[in-house]
Motif scaffolding. Sequence first.
Motif, short mmCIF file in Angstrom:
data_model
loop_
_atom_site.label_atom_id
_atom_site.label_comp_id
_atom_site.label_asym_id
_atom_site.label_seq_id
_atom_site.Cartn_x
_atom_site.Cartn_y
_atom_site.Cartn_z
N VAL A 91 -60.36 -64.95 -4.49
CA VAL A 91 -60.28 -63.62 -5.10
C VAL A 91 -61.64 -63.24 -5.70
O VAL A 91 -62.29 -64.06 -6.34
CB VAL A 91 -59.20 -63.60 -6.20
CG1 VAL A 91 -59.18 -62.23 -6.90
CG2 VAL A 91 -57.82 -63.91 -5.61
N ILE A 92 -62.03 -61.99 -5.50
CA ILE A 92 -63.28 -61.47 -6.05
C ILE A 92 -62.94 -60.47 -7.16
O ILE A 92 -62.20 -59.51 -6.93
CB ILE A 92 -64.12 -60.77 -4.97
CG1 ILE A 92 -64.49 -61.75 -3.85
CG2 ILE A 92 -65.39 -60.15 -5.58
CD1 ILE A 92 -65.13 -61.08 -2.63
N VAL A 118 -58.25 -64.87 -14.31
CA VAL A 118 -59.31 -64.32 -13.47
C VAL A 118 -60.63 -65.05 -13.64
O VAL A 118 -61.34 -65.31 -12.66
CB VAL A 118 -59.48 -62.81 -13.76
CG1 VAL A 118 -60.63 -62.22 -12.94
CG2 VAL A 118 -58.19 -62.06 -13.49
N TRP A 119 -61.00 -65.40 -14.89
CA TRP A 119 -62.31 -65.98 -15.15
C TRP A 119 -62.26 -67.34 -15.84
O TRP A 119 -63.28 -68.02 -15.94
CB TRP A 119 -63.15 -65.04 -16.03
CG TRP A 119 -63.35 -63.68 -15.46
CD1 TRP A 119 -63.84 -63.37 -14.23
CD2 TRP A 119 -63.06 -62.44 -16.11
NE1 TRP A 119 -63.87 -62.01 -14.07
CE2 TRP A 119 -63.41 -61.41 -15.21
CE3 TRP A 119 -62.56 -62.09 -17.36
CZ2 TRP A 119 -63.25 -60.06 -15.52
CZ3 TRP A 119 -62.41 -60.75 -17.68
CH2 TRP A 119 -62.75 -59.75 -16.76
N GLY A 120 -61.12 -67.74 -16.35
CA GLY A 120 -61.03 -68.98 -17.14
C GLY A 120 -60.50 -70.17 -16.38
O GLY A 120 -60.05 -71.14 -16.99
N GLY A 121 -60.51 -70.08 -15.06
CA GLY A 121 -60.02 -71.18 -14.25
C GLY A 121 -58.55 -71.12 -13.92
O GLY A 121 -57.98 -72.06 -13.38
N GLY A 122 -57.89 -70.00 -14.23
CA GLY A 122 -56.47 -69.84 -13.98
C GLY A 122 -56.13 -69.63 -12.52
O GLY A 122 -56.98 -69.75 -11.64
N TRP A 123 -54.88 -69.26 -12.29
CA TRP A 123 -54.37 -69.28 -10.91
C TRP A 123 -55.08 -68.29 -10.00
O TRP A 123 -55.26 -68.56 -8.80
CB TRP A 123 -52.86 -69.06 -10.90
CG TRP A 123 -52.39 -67.67 -11.21
CD1 TRP A 123 -52.05 -67.17 -12.42
CD2 TRP A 123 -52.19 -66.60 -10.27
NE1 TRP A 123 -51.65 -65.86 -12.32
CE2 TRP A 123 -51.72 -65.48 -11.01
CE3 TRP A 123 -52.35 -66.46 -8.89
CZ2 TRP A 123 -51.42 -64.26 -10.41
CZ3 TRP A 123 -52.05 -65.24 -8.29
CH2 TRP A 123 -51.59 -64.16 -9.05
N ILE A 124 -55.50 -67.12 -10.51
CA ILE A 124 -56.19 -66.16 -9.65
C ILE A 124 -57.56 -66.68 -9.25
O ILE A 124 -57.96 -66.62 -8.08
CB ILE A 124 -56.30 -64.79 -10.36
CG1 ILE A 124 -54.93 -64.12 -10.41
CG2 ILE A 124 -57.30 -63.89 -9.63
CD1 ILE A 124 -54.92 -62.77 -11.11
N GLN A 125 -58.30 -67.22 -10.21
CA GLN A 125 -59.63 -67.74 -9.90
C GLN A 125 -59.58 -68.96 -8.98
O GLN A 125 -60.46 -69.15 -8.14
CB GLN A 125 -60.37 -68.10 -11.18
CG GLN A 125 -61.84 -68.45 -10.95
CD GLN A 125 -62.59 -68.67 -12.24
OE1 GLN A 125 -62.05 -69.19 -13.20
NE2 GLN A 125 -63.86 -68.27 -12.27
N SER A 126 -58.54 -69.77 -9.10
CA SER A 126 -58.46 -71.00 -8.32
C SER A 126 -57.72 -70.82 -7.00
O SER A 126 -57.72 -71.74 -6.16
CB SER A 126 -57.77 -72.09 -9.15
OG SER A 126 -56.45 -71.70 -9.51
N TRP A 127 -57.11 -69.66 -6.78
CA TRP A 127 -56.33 -69.43 -5.55
C TRP A 127 -57.28 -69.14 -4.39
O TRP A 127 -58.14 -68.28 -4.47
CB TRP A 127 -55.38 -68.25 -5.78
CG TRP A 127 -54.52 -67.90 -4.60
CD1 TRP A 127 -54.04 -68.74 -3.65
CD2 TRP A 127 -54.05 -66.60 -4.26
NE1 TRP A 127 -53.29 -68.06 -2.74
CE2 TRP A 127 -53.27 -66.74 -3.09
CE3 TRP A 127 -54.18 -65.34 -4.84
CZ2 TRP A 127 -52.64 -65.65 -2.48
CZ3 TRP A 127 -53.56 -64.25 -4.24
CH2 TRP A 127 -52.79 -64.41 -3.07
N THR A 128 -57.11 -69.86 -3.31
CA THR A 128 -57.93 -69.65 -2.11
C THR A 128 -57.05 -69.61 -0.87
O THR A 128 -55.95 -70.17 -0.84
CB THR A 128 -58.97 -70.77 -1.94
OG1 THR A 128 -58.29 -72.04 -1.82
CG2 THR A 128 -59.93 -70.82 -3.11
#
Length: 408
Positions: free
Chosen positions: A165-166, A149-159
């Motif tokens: 994702v917020i 979510v916050w460390g650059g992983g797949w959720i944060q980088s998914w667009t």
Amino acid sequence: MELTPSSIWIVASAALVLFMTPGLAFFYGGLVKAKSVISMIMMSFGSIALIGVLWILYGYMIYTGAGGDGVYFDGAAVLIPGFAGNPFAGFGLTAEGIDLIDVAFGSTFAIITVALISGAIADRAKFGSWLLFAGIWATLSYFPVAGWVWGGGWIQSWTIGDYAVIDLAGGTAVHINAGAAALALALVLGKRIGFQKGIHQPHNVPFVVLGASILWFGWFGFNTGLSGDQEGLGLSFLNTIGAPAAAVLGWLIVEKLKDGKATSVGAASGAVAGLVAITPSAGNLTPGWALILGLIAGAVAALAIELKWKLGYDDSLDVVGIHLVAGLIGTIFLGFAATDAGLFYTGDLSQLVLQTVSALAVAVYSFVIALVVGFAIEKTIGFRVKNEDEIAGVDTVVHGEKGYALAE
């Protein structure tokens, strides 16, 4: 390096968030019976001790190495790019270039997330088994999910196109993560003796209200610690007032209609449900939408806590109904009402898809990890106390203490 107002505020926010865990101890401690209050408080303080140490040793490395090209800190390879960092890269924060303020702030989130789970197993869990579960679950679930979510992983980088994702402060990583794990542990430990509606009343209602008040106070650090500008800080701060206030009203209305009385425990629980719901969205909703979200979250959570009686899982202190359900509502609500991104603003479903998929992915992952780890502990060293110990009281059996030593 010169201190900046931003770094000072982050440090202050970290202190506020750390204070939330003792607040949770009071909130949970007041809800249980008098002979379980020490056990409940100790599960929160045990989380501070254990998770604080593990985060410094390797948790931060798992979190912060979750994204990117697979190489972090002195060339140490990420285990699975997009998923988790290498826990042995810079073990004990020995690598160069680590932002220690970021480490400190992140540690407080890790601590309270683990402590939240304990409410589902009140009155019947062994302390040592709880700590073992807490350490393993944090390693396998919280540390990597926070990285997603916050460390650059797949959720944060998914667009999807221009949408991403917020999750400002942990609708997924904290509340859905903890709520799903709580459901799994409730299933593992089974029902308390005499499980039925009205099994016990909170033994100390002022503790409950005090704990909720401390949580609300600390939540301002939770939701505003990383605000980048004055406007964002003001919006997040205001929404952290408005949403839980509306949620109190939503909960009390449902409670009055359903049970005939509006209670102080209901007001405190409604406030927490509203805080949970606004956690991912405090910086991305107008104040009006935040009020609507709070009203919905409070009302739905008040209904959701009844599910355990209908479905037969013993979530002692309603972690599922408050944290999982309100966390899902707050995270998915952004897909509809996020400023300049939600469906109501753009007519585009992309934000809703992003929010829903990420929320469900975290819920399923956390549930499976908690279920496997919980069953493994139960089948080996045992997780639940003996029936006679549950009846006698967990405090004296496990900790050798009483919450209240009254003069005869």
